[in-house]
Design a protein around this motif. Structure first.
Motif, PDB file in Angstrom:
ATOM      1  N   UNK A  14     -51.936  13.153  23.139  1.00  0.00           N
ATOM      2  CA  UNK A  14     -52.349  11.892  22.518  1.00  0.00           C
ATOM      3  C   UNK A  14     -51.157  11.105  21.987  1.00  0.00           C
ATOM      4  N   UNK A  15     -50.010  11.718  21.866  1.00  0.00           N
ATOM      5  CA  UNK A  15     -48.818  11.029  21.379  1.00  0.00           C
ATOM      6  C   UNK A  15     -48.137  10.333  22.538  1.00  0.00           C
ATOM      7  N   UNK A  16     -47.472   9.212  22.247  1.00  0.00           N
ATOM      8  CA  UNK A  16     -46.836   8.453  23.317  1.00  0.00           C
ATOM      9  C   UNK A  16     -45.620   9.159  23.898  1.00  0.00           C
ATOM     10  N   UNK A  17     -45.013  10.074  23.131  1.00  0.00           N
ATOM     11  CA  UNK A  17     -43.864  10.820  23.626  1.00  0.00           C
ATOM     12  C   UNK A  17     -43.677  12.083  22.789  1.00  0.00           C
ATOM     13  N   UNK A  18     -42.893  12.978  23.318  1.00  0.00           N
ATOM     14  CA  UNK A  18     -42.532  14.184  22.569  1.00  0.00           C
ATOM     15  C   UNK A  18     -41.758  13.792  21.303  1.00  0.00           C
ATOM     16  N   UNK A  19     -40.889  12.796  21.422  1.00  0.00           N
ATOM     17  CA  UNK A  19     -40.123  12.346  20.262  1.00  0.00           C
ATOM     18  C   UNK A  19     -41.055  11.905  19.139  1.00  0.00           C
ATOM     19  N   UNK A  20     -42.088  11.136  19.465  1.00  0.00           N
ATOM     20  CA  UNK A  20     -43.026  10.682  18.435  1.00  0.00           C
ATOM     21  C   UNK A  20     -43.714  11.873  17.772  1.00  0.00           C
ATOM     22  N   UNK A  21     -44.152  12.828  18.566  1.00  0.00           N
ATOM     23  CA  UNK A  21     -44.792  14.016  17.992  1.00  0.00           C
ATOM     24  C   UNK A  21     -43.844  14.818  17.123  1.00  0.00           C
ATOM     25  N   UNK A  22     -42.623  14.998  17.591  1.00  0.00           N
ATOM     26  CA  UNK A  22     -41.639  15.741  16.800  1.00  0.00           C
ATOM     27  C   UNK A  22     -41.288  15.001  15.514  1.00  0.00           C
ATOM     28  N   UNK A  23     -41.190  13.672  15.589  1.00  0.00           N
ATOM     29  CA  UNK A  23     -40.899  12.878  14.400  1.00  0.00           C
ATOM     30  C   UNK A  23     -42.041  13.015  13.389  1.00  0.00           C
ATOM     31  N   UNK A  24     -43.271  12.900  13.859  1.00  0.00           N
ATOM     32  CA  UNK A  24     -44.418  13.074  12.961  1.00  0.00           C
ATOM     33  C   UNK A  24     -44.405  14.457  12.329  1.00  0.00           C
ATOM     34  N   UNK A  25     -44.072  15.473  13.102  1.00  0.00           N
ATOM     35  CA  UNK A  25     -44.001  16.827  12.541  1.00  0.00           C
ATOM     36  C   UNK A  25     -42.947  16.897  11.447  1.00  0.00           C
ATOM     37  N   UNK A  26     -41.796  16.286  11.684  1.00  0.00           N
ATOM     38  CA  UNK A  26     -40.722  16.308  10.693  1.00  0.00           C
ATOM     39  C   UNK A  26     -41.134  15.638   9.387  1.00  0.00           C
ATOM     40  N   UNK A  27     -41.941  14.576   9.474  1.00  0.00           N
ATOM     41  CA  UNK A  27     -42.327  13.832   8.269  1.00  0.00           C
ATOM     42  C   UNK A  27     -43.615  14.382   7.656  1.00  0.00           C
ATOM     43  N   UNK A  28     -44.628  14.592   8.477  1.00  0.00           N
ATOM     44  CA  UNK A  28     -45.937  15.007   7.952  1.00  0.00           C
ATOM     45  C   UNK A  28     -45.935  16.406   7.358  1.00  0.00           C
ATOM     46  N   UNK A  29     -45.051  17.249   7.818  1.00  0.00           N
ATOM     47  CA  UNK A  29     -45.066  18.644   7.372  1.00  0.00           C
ATOM     48  C   UNK A  29     -44.034  18.919   6.280  1.00  0.00           C
ATOM     49  N   UNK A  30     -43.529  17.871   5.651  1.00  0.00           N
ATOM     50  CA  UNK A  30     -42.587  17.986   4.530  1.00  0.00           C
ATOM     51  C   UNK A  30     -43.285  17.538   3.259  1.00  0.00           C
ATOM     52  N   UNK A  31     -42.770  18.008   2.149  1.00  0.00           N
ATOM     53  CA  UNK A  31     -43.287  17.569   0.854  1.00  0.00           C
ATOM     54  C   UNK A  31     -42.429  16.486   0.225  1.00  0.00           C
ATOM     55  N   UNK A  32     -41.306  16.186   0.843  1.00  0.00           N
ATOM     56  CA  UNK A  32     -40.373  15.199   0.285  1.00  0.00           C
ATOM     57  C   UNK A  32     -39.985  14.189   1.373  1.00  0.00           C
ATOM     58  N   UNK A  33     -39.606  12.979   0.961  1.00  0.00           N
ATOM     59  CA  UNK A  33     -39.141  11.984   1.941  1.00  0.00           C
ATOM     60  C   UNK A  33     -37.892  12.476   2.669  1.00  0.00           C
ATOM     61  N   UNK A  34     -37.663  11.919   3.837  1.00  0.00           N
ATOM     62  CA  UNK A  34     -36.508  12.284   4.657  1.00  0.00           C
ATOM     63  C   UNK A  34     -35.848  10.993   5.140  1.00  0.00           C
ATOM     64  N   UNK A  35     -34.534  11.031   5.290  1.00  0.00           N
ATOM     65  CA  UNK A  35     -33.831   9.835   5.753  1.00  0.00           C
ATOM     66  C   UNK A  35     -33.963   9.685   7.268  1.00  0.00           C
ATOM     67  N   UNK A  36     -33.841   8.448   7.719  1.00  0.00           N
ATOM     68  CA  UNK A  36     -33.864   8.186   9.157  1.00  0.00           C
ATOM     69  C   UNK A  36     -32.695   8.916   9.821  1.00  0.00           C
ATOM     70  N   UNK A  37     -31.546   8.943   9.169  1.00  0.00           N
ATOM     71  CA  UNK A  37     -30.376   9.648   9.729  1.00  0.00           C
ATOM     72  C   UNK A  37     -30.644  11.138   9.880  1.00  0.00           C
ATOM     73  N   UNK A  38     -31.263  11.746   8.867  1.00  0.00           N
ATOM     74  CA  UNK A  38     -31.585  13.172   8.957  1.00  0.00           C
ATOM     75  C   UNK A  38     -32.620  13.434  10.047  1.00  0.00           C
ATOM     76  N   UNK A  39     -33.584  12.527  10.187  1.00  0.00           N
ATOM     77  CA  UNK A  39     -34.566  12.666  11.270  1.00  0.00           C
ATOM     78  C   UNK A  39     -33.869  12.603  12.623  1.00  0.00           C
ATOM     79  N   UNK A  40     -32.985  11.635  12.786  1.00  0.00           N
ATOM     80  CA  UNK A  40     -32.273  11.489  14.057  1.00  0.00           C
ATOM     81  C   UNK A  40     -31.480  12.751  14.385  1.00  0.00           C
TER      82      UNK A  40
END
Length: 112
Positions: A14-40
């Motif tokens: 259902x995700x448009x790409x693996x990157x989108x799914x991985x990005x959502x996992x990185x953000x949704x499964x954390x308890x704290x905000x994350x920087x765009x640089x750290x996500x990259x």
């Protein structure tokens, strides 16, 4: 660095790409905000690509970001009723089974 034009993830297409799914996992499964640089860095993707995806997910009402100096912090838009079920789907599709089992046991033991 990986090719940014990846196909949908096979476990949950259902995700448009693996990157989108991985990005959502990185953000949704954390308890704290994350920087765009750290996500990259975590995703092995260019900052510009991750930023564009964050903007798309913000427009969809799933993520929010705020600037702190030159840094952009990304977090979940918790008021969105789609976040809780999406978090479960992302967890099942993008986490190793051992992590998913631990997290599910933790969630059953603590109400949110």
């Amino acid at each position: 660095m990986q090719d940014m034009r990846t196909s949908s993830p096979p476990l949950l297409p259902i995700f448009r790409s693996r990157l989108q799914g991985d990005l959502l996992a990185q953000v949704l499964l954390r308890d704290v905000p994350v920087t765009v640089s750290d996500l990259a860095q975590a995703l092995g993707a260019p900052v510009s690509t991750v930023h564009r995806e964050v903007v798309r997910l913000e427009a969809a009402g799933l993520l929010v970001s705020q600037r702190v100096g030159r840094t952009r912090l990304v977090s979940v838009r918790e008021g969105n009723p789609a976040v809780a079920p999406l978090r479960q789907l992302v967890e099942m599709a993008f986490c190793p089974p051992q992590v998913w089992a631990r997290s599910s046991r933790h969630r059953r033991g603590h109400s949110r």
